[in-house]
Design a protein around this motif. Structure first.
Motif, PDB file in Angstrom:
ATOM      1  N   ALA A 195     -21.250   4.868   8.023  1.00  0.00           N
ATOM      2  CA  ALA A 195     -19.925   5.074   7.458  1.00  0.00           C
ATOM      3  C   ALA A 195     -18.968   5.882   7.446  1.00  0.00           C
ATOM      4  O   ALA A 195     -17.927   5.550   7.272  1.00  0.00           O
ATOM      5  CB  ALA A 195     -20.262   5.790   5.981  1.00  0.00           C
ATOM      6  N   VAL A 196     -18.805   7.174   8.285  1.00  0.00           N
ATOM      7  CA  VAL A 196     -17.651   7.796   8.338  1.00  0.00           C
ATOM      8  C   VAL A 196     -17.148   7.528  10.223  1.00  0.00           C
ATOM      9  O   VAL A 196     -16.022   7.414   9.965  1.00  0.00           O
ATOM     10  CB  VAL A 196     -18.575   9.199   8.679  1.00  0.00           C
ATOM     11  N   GLN A 197     -18.403   7.178  10.832  1.00  0.00           N
ATOM     12  CA  GLN A 197     -17.256   6.269  11.986  1.00  0.00           C
ATOM     13  C   GLN A 197     -16.920   5.081  11.839  1.00  0.00           C
ATOM     14  O   GLN A 197     -15.906   5.147  12.120  1.00  0.00           O
ATOM     15  CB  GLN A 197     -19.139   5.820  12.905  1.00  0.00           C
ATOM     16  N   ALA A 198     -17.326   4.111  10.799  1.00  0.00           N
ATOM     17  CA  ALA A 198     -15.777   3.732  10.410  1.00  0.00           C
ATOM     18  C   ALA A 198     -14.813   3.415  10.035  1.00  0.00           C
ATOM     19  O   ALA A 198     -13.777   3.116   9.978  1.00  0.00           O
ATOM     20  CB  ALA A 198     -17.399   2.387   9.376  1.00  0.00           C
ATOM     21  N   CYS A 199     -14.798   4.757   9.624  1.00  0.00           N
ATOM     22  CA  CYS A 199     -13.845   5.852   9.343  1.00  0.00           C
ATOM     23  C   CYS A 199     -13.236   6.624   9.784  1.00  0.00           C
ATOM     24  O   CYS A 199     -12.134   7.047  10.139  1.00  0.00           O
ATOM     25  CB  CYS A 199     -13.683   6.510   7.560  1.00  0.00           C
ATOM     26  N   GLY A 200     -13.273   6.094  11.601  1.00  0.00           N
ATOM     27  CA  GLY A 200     -12.488   6.683  12.622  1.00  0.00           C
ATOM     28  C   GLY A 200     -13.351   8.397  13.044  1.00  0.00           C
ATOM     29  O   GLY A 200     -12.429   9.087  13.715  1.00  0.00           O
ATOM     30  N   VAL A 201     -14.316   8.834  11.612  1.00  0.00           N
ATOM     31  CA  VAL A 201     -14.806  10.053  12.186  1.00  0.00           C
ATOM     32  C   VAL A 201     -15.645  10.417  13.058  1.00  0.00           C
ATOM     33  O   VAL A 201     -16.991   9.634  13.533  1.00  0.00           O
ATOM     34  CB  VAL A 201     -16.169  10.806  11.406  1.00  0.00           C
ATOM     35  N   PRO A 202     -15.367  11.135  13.896  1.00  0.00           N
ATOM     36  CA  PRO A 202     -16.485  11.306  15.251  1.00  0.00           C
ATOM     37  C   PRO A 202     -17.632  12.296  15.210  1.00  0.00           C
ATOM     38  O   PRO A 202     -18.137  13.231  14.698  1.00  0.00           O
ATOM     39  CB  PRO A 202     -16.094  12.705  16.554  1.00  0.00           C
TER      40      PRO A 202
END
Length: 348
Positions: free
Chosen positions: A133-140
């Motif tokens: 979920a967070v990767q999809a928002c650009g969070v490494p």
């Protein structure tokens, strides 16, 4: 105001929950205190008994067998809460709390409660799903494997991380952040871990040296990211249950991190909060290496003990804990008034 602080549960972090309830109850003296026991009964706890319970991080709060239980189980307790129009302040951590169990039961019973809804908590409690979920928002995030992966591939990557990084960290896929961690720093430790693996799903990641940082996000006239806490560990110390709750680390808030790092941390924390659809408040954990920031996990019911990180961030923001809790209670009541529970409980 009719509220009850619910704490305890059957999970490994129930003692932390008692400590959170102790601290929160000092700011909500009007609240009833409901102890959800491991045997699933719910017991009303006298305020003086809770506040004088010593060393809650290491001493379990035992049931008062001289007192009749408030309810034979949580369903009975929730029915009482519904009939009495109580709002429940959730002070549970790990299983029963962070995993969305009690939130779902509240949604189904039509009882107002604080914190995120059940779907958000269930997602955030699963570290693999959260990463997606967070990767999809650009969070490494860190690369990872799971314990059920091909044995040869798992062993090869583990040995690679042992040689190229500070070691290997193994953590339960679905549990709180304080229990069940394995910090593996040698080939012998890695081999022993693989020979006798845990019986529950585990995620394997490289262990990185760096500065740990945590950022709270609260709903306060919109989403607000609080000042990060910078966590400095003594040499050869892991940020585990003992170091976290028994004051064996240095925690700086405000942090000494560069302003651009602080800005990025806040941005990533809000992105993670939104990625899992958290509500009310959350806390995201990161590791900082020079200019690199890496997301570790998010907690939708972070600790509210005297030793916890979110209260430190609230203090720096000049937000009184009672004011914060009253805001969370109001948000829970608004959510119920808008009739969202039925939708949340039935939508896959």
């Amino acid at each position: 105001m009719k509220v009850a602080i619910v704490f305890g549960g059957a999970g490994s972090e129930r003692m932390v929950s008692v400590a959170s309830a102790q601290h929160m109850s000092t700011y909500l003296p009007e609240a009833e205190l409901w102890h959800w026991l491991p045997d699933r009964r719910v017991q009303w706890v006298d305020r003086a008994r809770l506040l004088t319970h010593p060393n809650p991080f290491i001493n379990p709060l035992e049931p008062d067998e001289h007192r009749q239980p408030l309810a034979v189980d949580i369903d009975d307790a929730l029915e009482q809460a519904r009939q009495r129009h109580l709002t429940l302040v959730l002070a549970l951590h790990g299983v029963d709390g962070e995993d969305g169990t009690l939130a779902l039961l509240c949604e189904e019973a039509g009882v107002a409660f604080t914190g995120s809804g059940s779907r958000a908590s269930r997602l955030a409690f699963n570290k693999l799903a959260t990463k997606t979920a967070v990767q999809a928002c650009g969070v490494p995030t860190l690369p990872h494997l799971v314990l059920s992966d091909d044995g040869a591939r798992l062993d090869a990557w583990g040995r690679h991380w042992l040689s190229e990084c500070a070691g290997v960290v193994a953590k339960p896929v679905s549990d709180g952040s304080s229990y069940g961690l394995f910090m593996i720093r040698s080939a012998d430790q890695w081999e022993r871990f693989l020979r006798q693996p845990p019986e529950v799903p585990y995620m394997i990641e490289p262990l990185l040296n760096g500065i740990e940082a945590t950022v709270g996000v609260i709903e306060h006239d919109g989403l607000v990211a609080l000042e990060p806490v910078e966590i400095r560990l003594p040499d050869a110390t892991d940020f585990d249950y003992i170091s976290k709750y028994l004051n064996q680390v240095e925690e700086r808030c405000p942090s000494t991190l560069p302003s651009q790092i602080v800005k990025a941390l806040k941005s990533y924390a809000i992105a993670a909060h939104q990625a899992v659809a958290a509500e009310g408040y959350s806390r995201s954990d990161f590791i900082v290496r020079d200019a690199e920031i890496i997301f570790l996990e998010i907690n939708t019911l972070p600790g509210m003990t005297q030793a916890s990180l979110l209260p430190k961030e609230l203090a720096v923001a000049n937000i009184d804990i009672r004011t914060f809790l009253l805001r969370q209670i109001l948000l829970g009541q608004i959510r119920m008034a808008r009739g969202r529970f039925a939708e949340l409980a039935t939508t896959p």
